[in-house]
Design an enzyme around this catalytic site. Structure first.
Site, short mmCIF file in Angstrom:
data_model
loop_
_atom_site.label_atom_id
_atom_site.label_comp_id
_atom_site.label_asym_id
_atom_site.label_seq_id
_atom_site.Cartn_x
_atom_site.Cartn_y
_atom_site.Cartn_z
N HIS A 117 0.79 -1.28 0.06
CA HIS A 117 -0.14 0.07 -0.08
C HIS A 117 0.81 1.15 -0.15
O HIS A 117 2.08 1.23 0.43
CB HIS A 117 -1.04 -0.17 1.11
CG HIS A 117 -0.44 0.62 2.40
ND1 HIS A 117 -0.59 1.90 2.61
CD2 HIS A 117 0.06 0.10 3.35
CE1 HIS A 117 0.18 2.22 3.92
NE2 HIS A 117 0.38 0.76 4.57
N CYS A 118 0.15 2.29 -0.52
CA CYS A 118 0.93 3.46 -0.37
C CYS A 118 -0.16 4.70 0.20
O CYS A 118 -0.96 4.29 0.82
CB CYS A 118 1.48 4.06 -1.84
SG CYS A 118 0.31 4.13 -3.11
N LYS A 119 -0.05 5.84 -0.22
CA LYS A 119 -1.20 6.89 0.33
C LYS A 119 -2.34 6.78 -0.30
O LYS A 119 -3.35 6.54 0.14
CB LYS A 119 -0.66 8.09 0.04
CG LYS A 119 -1.59 9.12 0.64
CD LYS A 119 -0.95 10.70 0.58
CE LYS A 119 -2.14 11.73 0.96
NZ LYS A 119 -2.64 11.52 2.25
#
Length: 185
Positions: free
Chosen positions: A62-64
């Site tokens: 995941h990222c932002k």
């Protein structure tokens, strides 16, 4: 190669069953806000990192917002390795939070460097424009300088303002995430 996406709720279910969650954001972003139990392996240091992955393992990235993970899916899939089921958490930590799932927030950490650059550049452009209109047109050099700097940063990947902000006292020693951070739902 692209990785399949899963919803935050599906990701939470897999994490509860032992899947490894990897946060590919930079260290400063992870320190300020993170999904509990997420391992931080920034994209910028992915090559040197070791993932707890392998045949039969499930790895979630995941990222932002999901854009970085989707844009780097082939790198992430390669890092997860053969025989490993790898997925991208759709919408990143933003979607995770919107789904009502827990995040750890450490407001004592400095704002992410990118946000500091945005605040600094925006403030300089605004003040320079106002002073150029109200006081002296020579102040219009400030927003022109900021615009040129942002253009160079976009083209080359080098941001002088980020380099300066990175050595400021509030960013010098990025603190280790607290043992008992505030958990927001």
């Amino acid at each position: 190669m692209s990785l399949p996406t899963i919803t935050p709720a599906e990701a939470k279910r897999l994490i509860d069953q032992g899947a490894v969650l990897v946060d590919v954001r930079e260290r400063d972003e992870h320190a300020r806000e993170r999904i509990p139990g997420a391992r931080n392996v920034a994209l910028s240091s992915l090559e040197q990192a070791e993932l707890e992955a392998g045949p039969g393992k499930i790895v979630l990235f995941h990222c932002k917002s999901g854009m970085r993970t989707i844009g780097n899916a082939s790198k992430l899939a390669a890092k997860a390795g053969e025989g490993c089921d790898a997925f991208v958490v759709e919408g990143g930590i933003d979607a995770w939070r919107r789904a009502g799932l827990p995040v750890e927030v450490d407001a004592k950490q400095p704002l992410e460097l990118q946000r500091q650059v945005q605040i600094g550049a925006g403030s300089m452009a605004l003040v320079g424009t106002v002073l150029g209109v109200v006081a002296d047109p020579a102040f219009l050099i400030v927003p022109a300088f900021v615009g040129a700097g942002l253009t160079v940063a976009g083209i080359t990947g080098f941001c002088g303002m980020a380099r300066v902000l990175k050595v400021m006292p509030w960013n010098k020693a990025l603190r280790t995430p607290a043992a008992s951070p505030v958990v927001a739902r």
